[in-house]
Design a protein around this motif. Structure first.
Motif, short mmCIF file in Angstrom:
data_model
loop_
_atom_site.label_atom_id
_atom_site.label_comp_id
_atom_site.label_asym_id
_atom_site.label_seq_id
_atom_site.Cartn_x
_atom_site.Cartn_y
_atom_site.Cartn_z
N SER A 124 0.82 -1.22 0.00
CA SER A 124 0.00 0.00 0.00
C SER A 124 0.85 1.26 0.00
O SER A 124 0.45 2.30 -0.54
CB SER A 124 -0.94 0.01 1.21
OG SER A 124 -0.20 0.03 2.43
N TYR A 125 2.06 1.17 0.58
CA TYR A 125 2.96 2.32 0.61
C TYR A 125 3.61 2.54 -0.76
O TYR A 125 3.97 3.67 -1.10
CB TYR A 125 4.02 2.14 1.69
CG TYR A 125 3.42 1.97 3.07
CD1 TYR A 125 3.07 3.07 3.84
CD2 TYR A 125 3.20 0.70 3.61
CE1 TYR A 125 2.52 2.92 5.10
CE2 TYR A 125 2.64 0.53 4.87
CZ TYR A 125 2.29 1.65 5.61
OH TYR A 125 1.72 1.50 6.85
N VAL A 126 3.75 1.47 -1.52
CA VAL A 126 4.23 1.59 -2.90
C VAL A 126 3.14 2.25 -3.75
O VAL A 126 3.41 3.17 -4.52
CB VAL A 126 4.60 0.21 -3.49
CG1 VAL A 126 4.96 0.34 -4.97
CG2 VAL A 126 5.75 -0.41 -2.72
N MET A 133 9.46 3.03 -6.19
CA MET A 133 10.28 1.96 -6.75
C MET A 133 11.09 2.42 -7.95
O MET A 133 12.16 1.86 -8.25
CB MET A 133 9.41 0.77 -7.14
CG MET A 133 8.57 0.19 -6.00
SD MET A 133 9.57 -0.50 -4.66
CE MET A 133 10.24 -1.96 -5.44
N ASP A 134 10.64 3.44 -8.65
CA ASP A 134 11.35 3.93 -9.84
C ASP A 134 12.68 4.57 -9.48
O ASP A 134 13.56 4.72 -10.34
CB ASP A 134 10.49 4.95 -10.60
CG ASP A 134 9.28 4.32 -11.26
OD1 ASP A 134 9.34 3.10 -11.54
OD2 ASP A 134 8.28 5.02 -11.48
N LYS A 135 12.85 4.96 -8.22
CA LYS A 135 14.10 5.57 -7.80
C LYS A 135 15.12 4.53 -7.34
O LYS A 135 16.27 4.88 -7.05
CB LYS A 135 13.84 6.58 -6.67
CG LYS A 135 13.11 7.83 -7.12
CD LYS A 135 13.02 8.85 -6.00
CE LYS A 135 12.36 10.14 -6.48
NZ LYS A 135 12.29 11.17 -5.41
N MET A 136 14.71 3.27 -7.28
CA MET A 136 15.61 2.21 -6.85
C MET A 136 16.29 1.56 -8.06
O MET A 136 15.84 1.69 -9.19
CB MET A 136 14.85 1.14 -6.08
CG MET A 136 14.30 1.59 -4.75
SD MET A 136 13.62 0.18 -3.84
CE MET A 136 12.71 1.02 -2.56
N MET A 137 17.38 0.86 -7.80
CA MET A 137 18.03 0.08 -8.85
C MET A 137 17.08 -1.04 -9.29
O MET A 137 16.29 -1.55 -8.48
CB MET A 137 19.34 -0.52 -8.33
CG MET A 137 20.38 0.52 -7.92
SD MET A 137 20.95 1.54 -9.29
CE MET A 137 22.00 0.37 -10.16
#
Length: 430
Positions: A124-126, A133-137
């Motif tokens: 839910s936080y995503v 998540m787009d800022k993660m590898m």
């Protein structure tokens, strides 16, 4: 590094708290602000205790920044060194008294915690954007998904890399090996000249998991390995047999020293740094520092493990990824604040640790620090990788992981055959 990685890695696999005894943090005398309004208190348990460790420095820097920007939140730390922490964490969670945020490891280590409903589901936080998540590898959280739901945020990442003493290769007119055939060739030349081809500290057990793990990837690929480690099928599959057989052949050919099982990882590393070994296959942690602050400064070539013939489709996969994670207790009275803290620490720890050369980033780097050439190279290698899979012991249950590491140590000691390894592992699922 600790045995799970080492890592460190360990990786974990991992060296963050091997020397300091358990230490419990304190909270300020008042839990209220000057105006009398109630402050929120978050409890955080972790392994960042060794003040001389570069990862601990990155953690403390991130935590200090959080405290400065969140004056209305009091952080209560409960910390212990790696081994003591693991024992305490399992006991604490079983008793239902988890910290609001706790340091853990993905894969099989945290599976029982998730199944018991102890860990907060982060989906839910995503969806709300609290976790971007787009800022993660890419795929960095793969080891923190259970039943297709996210339960943890990454802290650091690593790759298994083959470090080569370029001065020795040049001395004997050799090229850094790109194939297994070339690896056997350069090893033969080094042996003829009294040099250990590949340093290994198998007394600690976890270092020996790396060569087997990468061979298993070369023959089976990430998908096949991940499926097997998640319980699909048994260990008598062809790619596992080929990996074990290749490892046994490497031992028989003298690629690893006969004294490998008597050396710790630190001793094997020193053998490499002193020029008594030509290569060292280990986690990427600290590689950037070796390229600047060691006897091999300016002489270090780093690459992936050699490819194999008739293996998996993708031959540029790596042992590695993210194992350490921050999880949030499902019973925390301040879940939103706890998740936001975990996001902040995950991102900032990734950034500051990468800048110092302590680890590879789990979030896309947005800082402006001056990075060394080796740090940039490692990042580029990571971005071009076909995929990652952690060492098997991280994803297997503890009993099977012990059989795995003990049996592999037997192969390095020439006391266990590849066939006996397969038989022992297969028996765990019969």
């Amino acid at each position: 590094m600790a045995a799970l990685f080492s890592a460190a890695m360990v990786l974990s696999v991992t060296a963050c708290g091997s020397e300091t005894a358990e230490e419990k943090g304190t909270v300020s005398d008042s839990s209220k602000e000057e105006g009398g309004s109630e402050k929120i208190e978050l409890s955080v348990s972790h392994i960042m205790v060794n003040e001389s460790d570069s990862q601990v420095a990155a953690w403390n820097k991130a935590l200090g920044e959080y405290k400065e920007t969140h004056p209305d939140i009091v952080i209560k730390e409960d910390k212990a060194d790696n081994d003591a922490y693991k024992t305490k964490l399992k006991t604490t969670l079983a008793a239902g008294s988890a910290s609001d945020i706790f340091y853990s490891w993905g894969g099989g280590f945290s599976e029982s915690f998730v199944e018991a409903g102890i860990v907060e589901n982060l989906d839910s936080y995503v969806e709300s954007g609290v976790i971007d998540m787009d800022k993660m590898m890419p795929n960095i959280c793969n080891n923190f998904y259970y039943d297709d739901s996210l339960y943890g945020l990454p802290l650091d990442s690593f790759m298994g890399v083959l470090m080569c003493n370029q001065e020795l290769f040049d001395k004997y007119n050799l090229e850094v090996p790109k194939t297994m055939e070339e690896l056997y060739h350069v090893s033969e030349v080094f042996l003829e000249n009294g040099i250990t081809p590949l340093a290994l500290g198998e007394k600690d057990k976890w270092p020996g998991l790396f060569p087997f793990g990468i061979l298993s990837l070369r023959y089976g690929g990430v998908e096949e390995n991940t499926a097997l480690l998640n319980g699909e099928g048994n260990f008598d599959q062809e790619f596992v047999k080929r990996a074990a057989g290749e490892l046994e052949n490497l031992v028989e050919k003298g690629v690893f020293s006969d004294s490998a099982v008597a050396l710790t990882n630190d001793e094997a590393k020193n053998e490499f740094l002193e020029g008594r070994a030509a290569m060292f296959y280990n986690g990427s942690w600290g590689v950037a520092d070796l390229d600047v602050n060691s006897k091999l400064a300016g002489k270090l070539t780093v690459t992936n493990w050699p490819t194999v013939e008739d293996g998996a489709e993708h031959q540029n996969e790596y042992i590695g990824g993210a194992s350490a994670t921050l999880m949030v207790s499902s019973k925390s009275p301040h879940k939103e604040e706890a998740v936001e803290f975990a996001v902040f620490m995950s991102q900032k720890f990734s950034e500051y640790g990468y800048e110092s050369g302590a680890h590879l980033p789990t979030w896309k780097y947005e800082g402006n620090a001056e990075l060394s050439d080796m740090q940039v190279q490692l990042m580029e290698m990571m971005e071009k990788a076909d995929g990652f899979c952690l060492a098997w012991d991280t994803l297997l249950d503890s009993e099977t992981a012990d059989i795995h590491s003990n049996s592999l140590q037997g192969i390095y000691a020439k006391q266990t055959t590849a066939e006996e390894y397969i038989k022992a592992m297969t028996a765990t699922r019969e």
